[in-house]
Scaffold this motif. Structure first.
Motif, short mmCIF file in Angstrom:
data_model
loop_
_atom_site.label_atom_id
_atom_site.label_comp_id
_atom_site.label_asym_id
_atom_site.label_seq_id
_atom_site.Cartn_x
_atom_site.Cartn_y
_atom_site.Cartn_z
N THR A 60 -3.72 8.33 8.25
CA THR A 60 -4.47 7.24 8.88
C THR A 60 -3.91 5.87 8.51
N ARG A 61 -3.18 5.79 7.37
CA ARG A 61 -2.49 4.53 7.02
C ARG A 61 -1.02 4.70 7.37
N ILE A 62 -0.66 4.15 8.52
CA ILE A 62 0.67 4.38 9.09
C ILE A 62 1.40 3.05 9.17
N GLY A 63 2.54 2.95 8.48
CA GLY A 63 3.38 1.78 8.58
C GLY A 63 4.30 1.88 9.78
N VAL A 64 4.63 0.74 10.37
CA VAL A 64 5.49 0.70 11.56
C VAL A 64 6.68 -0.22 11.29
N ILE A 65 7.89 0.32 11.45
CA ILE A 65 9.10 -0.50 11.35
C ILE A 65 9.57 -0.77 12.78
N TYR A 121 1.75 -2.79 -1.50
CA TYR A 121 0.49 -2.16 -1.90
C TYR A 121 0.65 -1.36 -3.19
N PRO A 122 -0.40 -1.23 -3.98
CA PRO A 122 -0.38 -0.30 -5.12
C PRO A 122 -0.31 1.14 -4.61
N ALA A 123 0.07 2.06 -5.50
CA ALA A 123 0.33 3.44 -5.10
C ALA A 123 -0.83 4.05 -4.33
N GLY A 124 -2.06 3.80 -4.76
CA GLY A 124 -3.20 4.44 -4.12
C GLY A 124 -3.52 3.91 -2.74
N ASP A 125 -2.97 2.75 -2.40
CA ASP A 125 -3.30 2.12 -1.12
C ASP A 125 -2.07 2.09 -0.19
N ARG A 126 -1.00 2.69 -0.64
CA ARG A 126 0.26 2.67 0.11
C ARG A 126 0.12 3.53 1.38
N PRO A 127 0.82 3.17 2.47
CA PRO A 127 0.80 4.03 3.66
C PRO A 127 1.37 5.40 3.35
N THR A 128 0.85 6.41 4.00
CA THR A 128 1.33 7.77 3.78
C THR A 128 2.29 8.23 4.88
N ALA A 129 2.59 7.34 5.84
CA ALA A 129 3.52 7.67 6.92
C ALA A 129 4.19 6.40 7.42
N LEU A 130 5.43 6.55 7.88
CA LEU A 130 6.15 5.46 8.52
C LEU A 130 6.62 5.92 9.90
N PHE A 131 6.35 5.10 10.91
CA PHE A 131 6.92 5.32 12.23
C PHE A 131 8.00 4.27 12.43
N CYS A 132 9.23 4.72 12.49
CA CYS A 132 10.38 3.82 12.66
C CYS A 132 10.79 3.85 14.13
N LEU A 133 10.87 2.70 14.75
CA LEU A 133 11.06 2.65 16.19
C LEU A 133 12.49 2.91 16.66
N ASN A 134 13.39 3.22 15.72
CA ASN A 134 14.62 3.92 16.09
C ASN A 134 15.14 4.69 14.88
#
Length: 356
Positions: free
Chosen positions: A200-205, A258-271
């Motif tokens: 649910t916490r997803i980072g986007v590059i 973010y600290p470890a406990g609040d870090r995103p658990t997934a990254l969506f890289c747009l290429n």
């Protein structure tokens, strides 16, 4: 002084310039009969024995019809032209393969003219204008105009003289039909896969935020999150501008914010190139893929996606399908048939590997 002789014996090559009259003389028939047979005139009363003699004469003499004269007479050449910089930037070469395979099914052939669409001035002149003119000189029935990456283009004015279809790009003047990837749906399917895996916490590059791929893919991210009752946190988005170094820097920004406990658990890289850089940033921090952080890319650049460790789950750009659909649309236009939409969107499928 020794006399120099040719190393090629007479008869090694077929005689050039055999005419229809030569075929008629060899077969003992009229030139009109030869013309009727070669042009498949079904209304001509010519016996099978005569047809066989003509075919044997054609084979023995090595006669080839004059394509230019035939095109002038019939107003058809059986050729389509394709103008593209893909021949010098092979990432999207499957556009040519898809177009070529479909053209063959339709008993058409492709003439490929290289261009320099992405020139230093950012315009589409010079070599590209010459490419279109040269194809028109060959009396092509229609043109495909294909790009390596999804963008708006200005097409040379002369391309409007025949039916023209744009592939992986669109007409900034809004006059020509185009075939483009459904970037928005591709972004949505990637994030839906991450949500399905429990993230649910997803980072986007992101790419350059101004280009069509970035706009569409990011909107797809928002669509998928909204359907799950979530919003995209702007702090989880960083631009990597399509490069591996950019992906590395963007991943560092997101992970170190973010600290470890609040870090995103997934990254969506747009290429995929940015995903490759993100892999390095993740591993430098002692994190495992996909155990600590899942990663999805976009484009399916096989030399990257299939050889990263773990192999990269990614959304594929449908190059081959776009090329085939471009030829299908061109065939409809050259036949005088209406097309249903000025811009056709092609689905971008998710390819599962090991990074989620």
């Amino acid at each position: 002084m020794a006399k120099t002789t040719s190393s090629h014996k007479a008869g090694t090559f077929r005689q050039r310039g055999v005419t229809m009259n030569d075929v008629a003389k060899h077969a003992g028939v009229s030139r009109t009969a030869v013309s009727f047979v070669l042009n498949n005139r079904e209304d001509a009363s010519i016996s099978e024995e005569t047809r066989t003699r003509i075919a044997e004469a054609v084979q023995k003499l090595g006669y080839r019809p004059n394509a230019g004269a035939r095109a002038l007479a019939s107003q058809r050449s059986d050729w389509y032209g394709i103008v593209t910089e893909i021949v010098t930037a092979p990432f999207a070469v499957d556009i040519i393969k898809g177009a070529q395979d479909q053209a063959w099914i339709d008993r058409r052939f492709l003439l490929i003219a290289p261009s320099d669409q992405a020139d230093k001035a950012g315009t589409n002149q010079g070599m590209e204008d010459a490419a279109v003119e040269k194809l028109l000189e060959q009396r092509v029935e229609g043109l495909l105009y294909a790009a390596t990456h999804h963008r708006g283009v200005h097409v040379p004015r002369s391309a409007h003289e025949v039916p023209t279809v744009l592939v992986n790009c669109f007409d900034l003047d809004g006059k020509l039909p185009s075939i483009v990837p459904d970037e928005r749906a591709g972004g949505r399917v990637a994030v839906e896969r991450l949500l399905q895996a429990g993230h649910t916490r997803i980072g986007v590059i992101n790419l350059d935020p101004r280009i069509p791929a970035a706009v569409g893919r990011l909107q797809g991210v928002r669509d998928a999150l909204a359907a799950a009752g979530l919003e995209l946190d702007p702090e989880l988005v960083a631009a990597g501008y399509a490069t591996a170094d950019g992906g590395y820097d963007a991943a560092r920004q997101i992970l170190d914010r973010y600290p470890a406990g609040d870090r995103p658990t997934a990254l969506f890289c747009l290429n995929d190139r940015m995903a490759m850089g993100a892999y390095d940033a993740i591993k430098e921090r002692g994190l495992a893929i996909p155990g600590d952080i899942a990663v999805i890319g976009f484009d399916n650049q096989e030399l990257i996606a299939a050889y990263l460790r773990p192999k990269l789950t990614t959304v594929a750009l449908p190059f081959e399908k776009m090329g085939a659909l471009g030829v299908q649309t061109l065939a409809a236009l050259t036949a005088g048939q209406p097309i249903t939409a000025n811009q056709q969107l092609v689905d971008c499928p998710l390819l599962e590997r090991s990074s989620v």
